[in-house]
Scaffold this motif. Structure first.
Motif, mmCIF file in Angstrom:
data_model
loop_
_atom_site.group_PDB
_atom_site.id
_atom_site.type_symbol
_atom_site.label_atom_id
_atom_site.label_comp_id
_atom_site.label_asym_id
_atom_site.label_seq_id
_atom_site.Cartn_x
_atom_site.Cartn_y
_atom_site.Cartn_z
ATOM 1 N N PHE A 49 -16.465 29.917 -23.955
ATOM 2 C CA PHE A 49 -17.680 29.757 -23.149
ATOM 3 C C PHE A 49 -17.425 30.006 -21.671
ATOM 4 O O PHE A 49 -18.321 30.396 -20.936
ATOM 5 C CB PHE A 49 -18.256 28.351 -23.343
ATOM 6 N N ASN A 50 -16.195 29.726 -21.247
ATOM 7 C CA ASN A 50 -15.905 29.862 -19.822
ATOM 8 C C ASN A 50 -15.385 31.236 -19.443
ATOM 9 O O ASN A 50 -15.137 31.502 -18.279
ATOM 10 C CB ASN A 50 -14.876 28.815 -19.398
ATOM 11 N N ALA A 78 -17.195 33.397 -16.793
ATOM 12 C CA ALA A 78 -17.795 32.480 -15.834
ATOM 13 C C ALA A 78 -18.328 33.200 -14.610
ATOM 14 O O ALA A 78 -19.397 32.864 -14.098
ATOM 15 C CB ALA A 78 -16.777 31.433 -15.421
ATOM 16 N N ILE A 103 -16.423 23.599 -16.096
ATOM 17 C CA ILE A 103 -17.805 24.045 -16.195
ATOM 18 C C ILE A 103 -17.871 25.561 -16.056
ATOM 19 O O ILE A 103 -17.251 26.144 -15.188
ATOM 20 C CB ILE A 103 -18.699 23.340 -15.151
ATOM 21 N N GLY A 104 -18.563 26.168 -16.976
ATOM 22 C CA GLY A 104 -18.808 27.596 -16.884
ATOM 23 C C GLY A 104 -20.221 27.848 -17.326
ATOM 24 O O GLY A 104 -20.973 26.904 -17.590
ATOM 25 N N LEU A 105 -20.582 29.093 -17.388
ATOM 26 C CA LEU A 105 -21.958 29.396 -17.782
ATOM 27 C C LEU A 105 -22.240 28.902 -19.191
ATOM 28 O O LEU A 105 -23.311 28.356 -19.468
ATOM 29 C CB LEU A 105 -22.186 30.902 -17.702
ATOM 30 N N GLY A 106 -21.267 29.071 -20.073
ATOM 31 C CA GLY A 106 -21.466 28.668 -21.465
ATOM 32 C C GLY A 106 -21.680 27.174 -21.583
ATOM 33 O O GLY A 106 -22.610 26.698 -22.246
ATOM 34 N N ARG A 107 -20.823 26.416 -20.926
ATOM 35 C CA ARG A 107 -20.978 24.958 -20.992
ATOM 36 C C ARG A 107 -22.268 24.511 -20.317
ATOM 37 O O ARG A 107 -22.909 23.567 -20.783
ATOM 38 C CB ARG A 107 -19.792 24.282 -20.325
ATOM 39 N N PHE A 147 -24.923 26.166 -20.276
ATOM 40 C CA PHE A 147 -25.962 26.475 -21.256
ATOM 41 C C PHE A 147 -26.040 25.382 -22.318
ATOM 42 O O PHE A 147 -27.118 24.855 -22.621
ATOM 43 C CB PHE A 147 -25.652 27.829 -21.891
ATOM 44 N N LEU A 148 -24.858 25.010 -22.850
ATOM 45 C CA LEU A 148 -24.822 23.982 -23.897
ATOM 46 C C LEU A 148 -25.353 22.638 -23.379
ATOM 47 O O LEU A 148 -26.146 21.968 -24.041
ATOM 48 C CB LEU A 148 -23.388 23.800 -24.391
ATOM 49 N N TYR A 207 -27.011 34.808 -20.793
ATOM 50 C CA TYR A 207 -27.425 33.414 -20.984
ATOM 51 C C TYR A 207 -28.876 33.211 -20.578
ATOM 52 O O TYR A 207 -29.629 32.480 -21.223
ATOM 53 C CB TYR A 207 -26.509 32.472 -20.199
#
Lengths: 306, 164
Positions: free
Chosen positions: A8-9, A12, B53-57, B59-60, A21
């Motif tokens: 997920f990161n 980034a 923290i990143g975009l994916g997290r 988002f989640l 996203y």
């Protein structure tokens, strides 16, 4: 840090990831809105989440409970005060209504008992516009006049007793000379047709006088005095007052009595008008004539031996 | 290992507190000033510990928050993603700002976020938000210095205790 979060990161910092996203999020929002497919899954999620909601609710529940207690208490006290004021106000109103009803009853009884004719067709009551107790003059002004059928000599009374008679009548208002006026004399008797005498005003609202009582008189303290009906104008049986004092007049061999007027002359608000009765009786008609004949001073001395 | 795990624990605790706070009902005058604590936590970690923290997290987390809140799915995801992207992009510059400048920047960021949130509401066919919506950037800016310092202290204490 697990592999999944590495995934997920990974992107980034990349703008591409942001766009993906964002597109995903927008797609979710739109799907959620349009298709409502997610409603069911959301229901499931909400069921899972319910305990968390409960947990989050606890502090606010506590807070609200405390707040509710204090607010309710304050509101209750305010409410109670308002109700108390309202209760007192209504109580007062009730008392006023009761006394008005009582007064009306008494007045109608009185008027029936003296078999009087109202002087005004359609409206027998008059409002007191002004009371004048200055300069030895005891008068009042009422808001009825010749257009209402009021004439000089019209008898004025209230539920407690005799007030006076109309002295001069204009179109829309009249002046009334009170029984306490020093120029006013009324043929009177002890209630039930006992001794007869004259009750004269003294210029005092609280006191009338009977000047010349025979020393043999059986008049006693506390006797009720009413109109005798002699000499016309006043019908028989209107209460005048009550004997409050009896004195011997030095050197004249007579008794003098003072009478407390039954009608509360200083507190008059509304009066009742009845037509004067024609003069019948043993006294000569000339001295019984209507008070407007003389106009001024001795108009009301209805046949009194001055 | 122990240091990073304790830091992760703090991160998770902060996220949980923020999620719970979002569900917290506040009485009316306070409710208007309720900050978006999740956004602030995410901002802090994007600035100070971007490995969490990143975009994916983001988002989640947004999805979880939406699920908890019963709001439309994806709304907070979008908002958090945009925030995190901006912060990570300019992180190196922002980190050297003094606190007051950082605070001003956070205010701007949250203002931007309320515009995004407004757009999300329109997209989700929700009603126009009230005054509380536009007070969020203000409360975030007011609380940011306190929040930032508190989080720094908590992190430092954890680091010390884990080293002992």
């Amino acid at each position: 840090v697990s592999e999944r979060s590495d995934f997920f990161n990974k992107g980034a910092n990349s703008t591409l990831a942001l766009m993906i996203y964002c597109a995903l999020a927008v797609a979710l929002i739109v799907i959620d809105r349009k298709m409502n497919y997610l409603a069911q899954s959301r229901q499931a999620v909400l069921n899972w989440v319910a305990p968390v909601w409960r947990l989050a609710e606890v502090p606010s529940l506590l807070f609200r409970a405390g707040e509710g207690y204090f607010i309710d208490r304050r509101a209750l006290v305010q409410n109670y005060d308002a109700l108390k004021v309202e209760y007192l106000r209504q109580q007062q109103e009730l008392l006023a209504l009761r006394s008005e009803k009582l007064a009306a009853n008494r007045l109608s009884q009185l008027v029936q008992s003296i078999n009087a004719q109202p002087s005004i067709a359609g409206g027998v009551f008059a409002r007191v516009m002004a009371l004048d107790f200055a300069n030895d003059r005891n008068q009042l002004a009422i808001n009825r006049g010749r257009t209402h059928g009021v004439l000089p000599g019209t008898v004025v009374l209230n539920e407690l007793g005799l007030v006076g008679q109309v002295f001069s009548a204009a179109d829309q208002l009249s002046t009334v000379i009170l029984i306490s006026d020093p120029k006013h004399r009324i043929p009177a008797q002890v209630r039930g047709g006992g001794e007869r005498f004259y009750v004269a005003g003294m210029g005092e609202a609280q006191q009338l006088s009977i000047d010349q009582l025979a020393p043999t008189s059986r008049v006693a303290l506390g006797d009720f005095v009413e109109t005798s009906g002699l000499g016309g104008i006043f019908p028989e049986g209107i209460p005048i007052g009550r004997i409050m004092a009896l004195d011997k007049v030095e050197g004249e061999g007579v008794l003098r009595a003072s009478v407390a007027p039954a009608a509360m002359l200083t507190q008059l608000r509304e009066v009742y008008l009845i037509a004067p009765v024609p003069a019948v009786g043993p006294l000569p008609a000339t001295t019984l004539s209507a008070p407007n004949a003389a106009g001024g001073g001795t108009a009301q001395s209805t046949g009194a031996p001055q | 290992v122990s240091e990073s795990s304790s830091a992760l624990r703090l991160f998770l605790a902060a996220i949980i507190v923020a999620l719970l706070f979002q569900l917290l009902y506040l009485p009316q005058p306070l409710g208007l000033l309720k900050p978006w604590l999740l956004g602030m936590v995410v901002c802090y970690y994007a600035l100070e510990q971007p490995r969490f923290i990143g975009l994916g997290r983001a988002f989640l987390l947004g999805l979880i928050a939406d699920a908890l809140h019963g709001a439309q799915f994806g709304g907070q995801s979008l908002r958090l993603c945009i925030m995190v992207y901006l912060l990570l992009r300019f992180r190196y510059r922002i980190r050297f700002f003094p606190l007051w400048q950082q605070t001003a920047l956070i205010a701007a960021l949250f203002l931007n976020d309320s515009l995004v949130a407004l757009w999300v509401r329109l997209l989700g066919n929700l009603s126009q938000p009230g005054i509380a919506h536009w007070l969020t950037p203000l409360t975030a800016a007011c609380l940011w210095p306190i929040f930032f310092v508190t989080m720094d202290r908590l992190r430092r204490r954890q680091r010390v205790s884990s080293k002992l």
